[in-house]
Design a protein around this motif. Structure first.
Motif, PDB file in Angstrom:
ATOM      1  N   GLY A 292      46.426  47.249  -9.759  1.00  0.00           N
ATOM      2  CA  GLY A 292      46.737  45.875  -9.386  1.00  0.00           C
ATOM      3  C   GLY A 292      48.231  45.670  -9.155  1.00  0.00           C
ATOM      4  O   GLY A 292      48.621  44.911  -8.272  1.00  0.00           O
ATOM      5  N   ARG A 293      49.049  46.368  -9.925  1.00  0.00           N
ATOM      6  CA  ARG A 293      50.500  46.233  -9.741  1.00  0.00           C
ATOM      7  C   ARG A 293      50.938  46.754  -8.380  1.00  0.00           C
ATOM      8  O   ARG A 293      51.900  46.260  -7.790  1.00  0.00           O
ATOM      9  N   LEU A 294      50.248  47.782  -7.885  1.00  0.00           N
ATOM     10  CA  LEU A 294      50.593  48.296  -6.552  1.00  0.00           C
ATOM     11  C   LEU A 294      50.314  47.238  -5.489  1.00  0.00           C
ATOM     12  O   LEU A 294      51.135  47.012  -4.591  1.00  0.00           O
ATOM     13  N   PHE A 295      49.156  46.574  -5.562  1.00  0.00           N
ATOM     14  CA  PHE A 295      48.850  45.498  -4.606  1.00  0.00           C
ATOM     15  C   PHE A 295      49.837  44.341  -4.767  1.00  0.00           C
ATOM     16  O   PHE A 295      50.311  43.772  -3.786  1.00  0.00           O
ATOM     17  N   TYR A 296      50.122  43.996  -6.017  1.00  0.00           N
ATOM     18  CA  TYR A 296      51.033  42.882  -6.286  1.00  0.00           C
ATOM     19  C   TYR A 296      52.440  43.179  -5.738  1.00  0.00           C
ATOM     20  O   TYR A 296      53.029  42.357  -5.034  1.00  0.00           O
ATOM     21  N   GLY A 297      52.947  44.361  -6.040  1.00  0.00           N
ATOM     22  CA  GLY A 297      54.289  44.721  -5.566  1.00  0.00           C
ATOM     23  C   GLY A 297      54.350  44.789  -4.051  1.00  0.00           C
ATOM     24  O   GLY A 297      55.327  44.341  -3.436  1.00  0.00           O
ATOM     25  N   ALA A 298      53.313  45.357  -3.433  1.00  0.00           N
ATOM     26  CA  ALA A 298      53.295  45.439  -1.967  1.00  0.00           C
ATOM     27  C   ALA A 298      53.279  44.043  -1.358  1.00  0.00           C
ATOM     28  O   ALA A 298      53.940  43.788  -0.335  1.00  0.00           O
ATOM     29  N   GLY A 299      52.561  43.125  -1.988  1.00  0.00           N
ATOM     30  CA  GLY A 299      52.533  41.749  -1.493  1.00  0.00           C
ATOM     31  C   GLY A 299      53.898  41.085  -1.577  1.00  0.00           C
ATOM     32  O   GLY A 299      54.322  40.393  -0.643  1.00  0.00           O
ATOM     33  N   VAL A 300      54.602  41.314  -2.686  1.00  0.00           N
ATOM     34  CA  VAL A 300      55.945  40.734  -2.823  1.00  0.00           C
ATOM     35  C   VAL A 300      56.881  41.293  -1.751  1.00  0.00           C
ATOM     36  O   VAL A 300      57.655  40.559  -1.119  1.00  0.00           O
ATOM     37  N   GLY A 301      56.804  42.605  -1.513  1.00  0.00           N
ATOM     38  CA  GLY A 301      57.677  43.222  -0.508  1.00  0.00           C
ATOM     39  C   GLY A 301      57.383  42.707   0.893  1.00  0.00           C
ATOM     40  O   GLY A 301      58.311  42.372   1.656  1.00  0.00           O
ATOM     41  N   CYS A 302      56.102  42.618   1.257  1.00  0.00           N
ATOM     42  CA  CYS A 302      55.729  42.135   2.598  1.00  0.00           C
ATOM     43  C   CYS A 302      56.151  40.676   2.786  1.00  0.00           C
ATOM     44  O   CYS A 302      56.721  40.312   3.817  1.00  0.00           O
ATOM     45  N   LEU A 303      55.869  39.845   1.787  1.00  0.00           N
ATOM     46  CA  LEU A 303      56.228  38.431   1.912  1.00  0.00           C
ATOM     47  C   LEU A 303      57.743  38.239   1.973  1.00  0.00           C
ATOM     48  O   LEU A 303      58.240  37.371   2.690  1.00  0.00           O
ATOM     49  N   THR A 304      58.485  39.047   1.214  1.00  0.00           N
ATOM     50  CA  THR A 304      59.942  38.948   1.277  1.00  0.00           C
ATOM     51  C   THR A 304      60.446  39.239   2.686  1.00  0.00           C
ATOM     52  O   THR A 304      61.290  38.513   3.227  1.00  0.00           O
ATOM     53  N   TYR A 305      59.905  40.297   3.310  1.00  0.00           N
ATOM     54  CA  TYR A 305      60.344  40.628   4.676  1.00  0.00           C
ATOM     55  C   TYR A 305      59.943  39.531   5.663  1.00  0.00           C
ATOM     56  O   TYR A 305      60.734  39.142   6.528  1.00  0.00           O
ATOM     57  N   ILE A 306      58.720  39.019   5.530  1.00  0.00           N
ATOM     58  CA  ILE A 306      58.247  37.979   6.452  1.00  0.00           C
ATOM     59  C   ILE A 306      59.103  36.718   6.333  1.00  0.00           C
ATOM     60  O   ILE A 306      59.528  36.138   7.340  1.00  0.00           O
ATOM     61  N   ILE A 307      59.391  36.295   5.105  1.00  0.00           N
ATOM     62  CA  ILE A 307      60.197  35.074   4.913  1.00  0.00           C
ATOM     63  C   ILE A 307      61.618  35.294   5.416  1.00  0.00           C
ATOM     64  O   ILE A 307      62.203  34.434   6.077  1.00  0.00           O
ATOM     65  N   ARG A 308      62.183  36.471   5.120  1.00  0.00           N
ATOM     66  CA  ARG A 308      63.541  36.756   5.591  1.00  0.00           C
ATOM     67  C   ARG A 308      63.622  36.778   7.114  1.00  0.00           C
ATOM     68  O   ARG A 308      64.599  36.310   7.702  1.00  0.00           O
ATOM     69  N   THR A 309      62.611  37.322   7.752  1.00  0.00           N
ATOM     70  CA  THR A 309      62.687  37.549   9.194  1.00  0.00           C
ATOM     71  C   THR A 309      62.270  36.327  10.003  1.00  0.00           C
ATOM     72  O   THR A 309      62.920  35.973  10.988  1.00  0.00           O
ATOM     73  N   TRP A 310      61.191  35.675   9.582  1.00  0.00           N
ATOM     74  CA  TRP A 310      60.666  34.569  10.385  1.00  0.00           C
ATOM     75  C   TRP A 310      60.603  33.248   9.622  1.00  0.00           C
ATOM     76  O   TRP A 310      60.232  32.223  10.203  1.00  0.00           O
ATOM     77  N   GLY A 311      60.945  33.240   8.347  1.00  0.00           N
ATOM     78  CA  GLY A 311      60.867  32.020   7.554  1.00  0.00           C
ATOM     79  C   GLY A 311      62.136  31.196   7.647  1.00  0.00           C
ATOM     80  O   GLY A 311      63.077  31.525   8.373  1.00  0.00           O
ATOM     81  N   GLY A 312      62.177  30.124   6.867  1.00  0.00           N
ATOM     82  CA  GLY A 312      63.309  29.216   6.918  1.00  0.00           C
ATOM     83  C   GLY A 312      64.430  29.560   5.953  1.00  0.00           C
ATOM     84  O   GLY A 312      65.481  28.930   5.982  1.00  0.00           O
ATOM     85  N   TYR A 313      64.226  30.551   5.067  1.00  0.00           N
ATOM     86  CA  TYR A 313      65.252  30.912   4.089  1.00  0.00           C
ATOM     87  C   TYR A 313      65.716  32.350   4.334  1.00  0.00           C
ATOM     88  O   TYR A 313      64.916  33.213   4.702  1.00  0.00           O
ATOM     89  N   PRO A 314      67.013  32.606   4.153  1.00  0.00           N
ATOM     90  CA  PRO A 314      67.532  33.938   4.480  1.00  0.00           C
ATOM     91  C   PRO A 314      67.093  35.035   3.528  1.00  0.00           C
ATOM     92  O   PRO A 314      67.070  36.203   3.903  1.00  0.00           O
ATOM     93  N   ASP A 315      66.768  34.701   2.260  1.00  0.00           N
ATOM     94  CA  ASP A 315      66.346  35.764   1.341  1.00  0.00           C
ATOM     95  C   ASP A 315      64.824  35.761   1.243  1.00  0.00           C
ATOM     96  O   ASP A 315      64.149  36.318   2.101  1.00  0.00           O
ATOM     97  N   GLY A 316      64.228  35.159   0.253  1.00  0.00           N
ATOM     98  CA  GLY A 316      62.769  35.072   0.215  1.00  0.00           C
ATOM     99  C   GLY A 316      62.125  35.720  -0.979  1.00  0.00           C
ATOM    100  O   GLY A 316      60.908  35.597  -1.159  1.00  0.00           O
ATOM    101  N   VAL A 317      62.901  36.417  -1.830  1.00  0.00           N
ATOM    102  CA  VAL A 317      62.316  37.102  -2.981  1.00  0.00           C
ATOM    103  C   VAL A 317      61.642  36.100  -3.919  1.00  0.00           C
ATOM    104  O   VAL A 317      60.529  36.326  -4.390  1.00  0.00           O
TER     105      VAL A 317
END
Length: 345
Positions: A292-317
């Protein structure tokens, strides 16, 4: 004699909560040292204000809930929450910023859910997101790294700026000293159509990432590796988070090198390493099983990149961690550990 028993399961734990929290604080020291070197005393003032407020809020809520002060106030969890929150704040933020953030994190995100072990969301990130949404002007006023600063702000001047917003020095205000972070600047310029190669030549950037941020993240990486060595955290969440973010960054930069920052830039220019080793690994709000931690960590990494690249905030973590906190019950439901003597289904 009356014995104090807590509810099951009664598993043997080599390190108690206070020992684990103490090791986390020790692991944060290299990053904090680099942070203070490049951005001055404001970081330490933020930490002092946040820790003081967190301990006061913890004591207030423990007393209101009829819980013993000595047992929970000294376990170090409130201090770790406060330090992580303070490290996300701009140096020289007004004094009430870390105070409001730490109080909200401890009172609303921790104790109103039942205290340590019962909170579904990471308290430090809840406090940070509250501040980011409520006070965008104060939360985006970042100082330049010491190499780029026109004036080195001493301890007395830092205290004056934090508590009054100005100093006796003519023209020295927080607005005059602050500016955008490397991530914020790169995101804005990419949105205006500038290629990444031209953006990277600005003095705001160093060898591979933001000026000064490279060394701060090196400090957090060093502390994170030490936590892995001491087995305070497991490798699953950091590896999955960093791996998913780096794979996405490599793919998009390969498709369009001018329009997307490199994987290394993402790694050392914001809060990714702090998030991967110290925030996303929170044992209370993260997935429980290794799978479960692998899925959870992968989700955090993907969402961080998506928010940084196309979201309204420069970071996103912070947003990525809180969004994945919501999915933890579902992840735990579909990734149960194998029962001894039974096959995995």
């Amino acid at each position: 004699m009356q014995f104090s028993l807590f509810s099951s399961p009664h598993l043997h734990q080599k390190n108690g909560v206070s020992q684990l929290m103490f090791q986390v604080i020790l692991a944060l020291l290299p990053g904090i040292a680099a942070y203070s070197w490049y951005f001055g005393y404001g970081v330490l003032i933020n930490i002092a204000l946040a820790v003081t407020t967190a301990l006061a809020s913890e004591a207030l809520m423990l007393r209101a809930r009829g819980q013993p002060l000595g047992l929970f106030l000294t376990d170090g969890s409130a201090v770790v929450t406060a330090v992580l929150l303070a490290l996300c704040l701009p140096p020289l933020a007004p004094w009430w910023v870390p105070v409001i953030g730490a109080a909200f994190a401890l009172i609303f995100a921790k104790h109103l859910y039942g205290g340590l072990g019962y909170n579904p969301f990471n308290p430090a990130m809840v406090g940070y997101v509250l501040l980011l949404i409520s006070f965008p002007k104060e939360m985006t006023a970042w100082l330049p790294a010491r190499e780029l600063a026109t004036h080195t702000v001493g301890l007395q001047e830092s205290l004056e700026l934090v508590f009054t917003g100005a100093t006796a020095v003519q023209g020295m205000t927080i607005d005059a000293l602050s500016g955008a972070t490397p991530l914020d600047y790169a995101k804005t310029q990419l949105g205006l159509g500038q290629p990444m190669a031209e953006i990277r030549v600005q003095p705001l950037f160093g060898i591979v990432g933001g000026q000064g941020w490279e060394w701060i993240n090196a400090g957090f990486l060093l502390g994170g590796l030490w936590l892995l060595y001491k087995r305070v955290i497991s490798w699953h969440i950091p590896l999955a988070m960093l791996g998913s973010l780096l794979i996405l960054a490599l793919c998009f930069q390969w498709l369009n090198p001018a329009g997307y920052p490199s994987a290394l830039f993402h790694l050392v220019s914001g809060g990714v390493l702090l998030g991967a080793f110290f925030i996303a690994t929170d044992p209370v709000t993260a997935a429980a099983t290794p799978r479960g931690r692998l899925f959870y960590g992968a989700g955090v990494g993907c969402l961080t990149y998506i928010i940084r690249t196309w979201g309204g905030y420069p970071d996103g973590v912070a947003f990525a961690v809180l969004l994945m906190n919501m999915t933890v019950p579902l992840i735990d439901y579909y990734t149960p550990p194998r029962v001894f003597g039974h096959n995995r289904h």
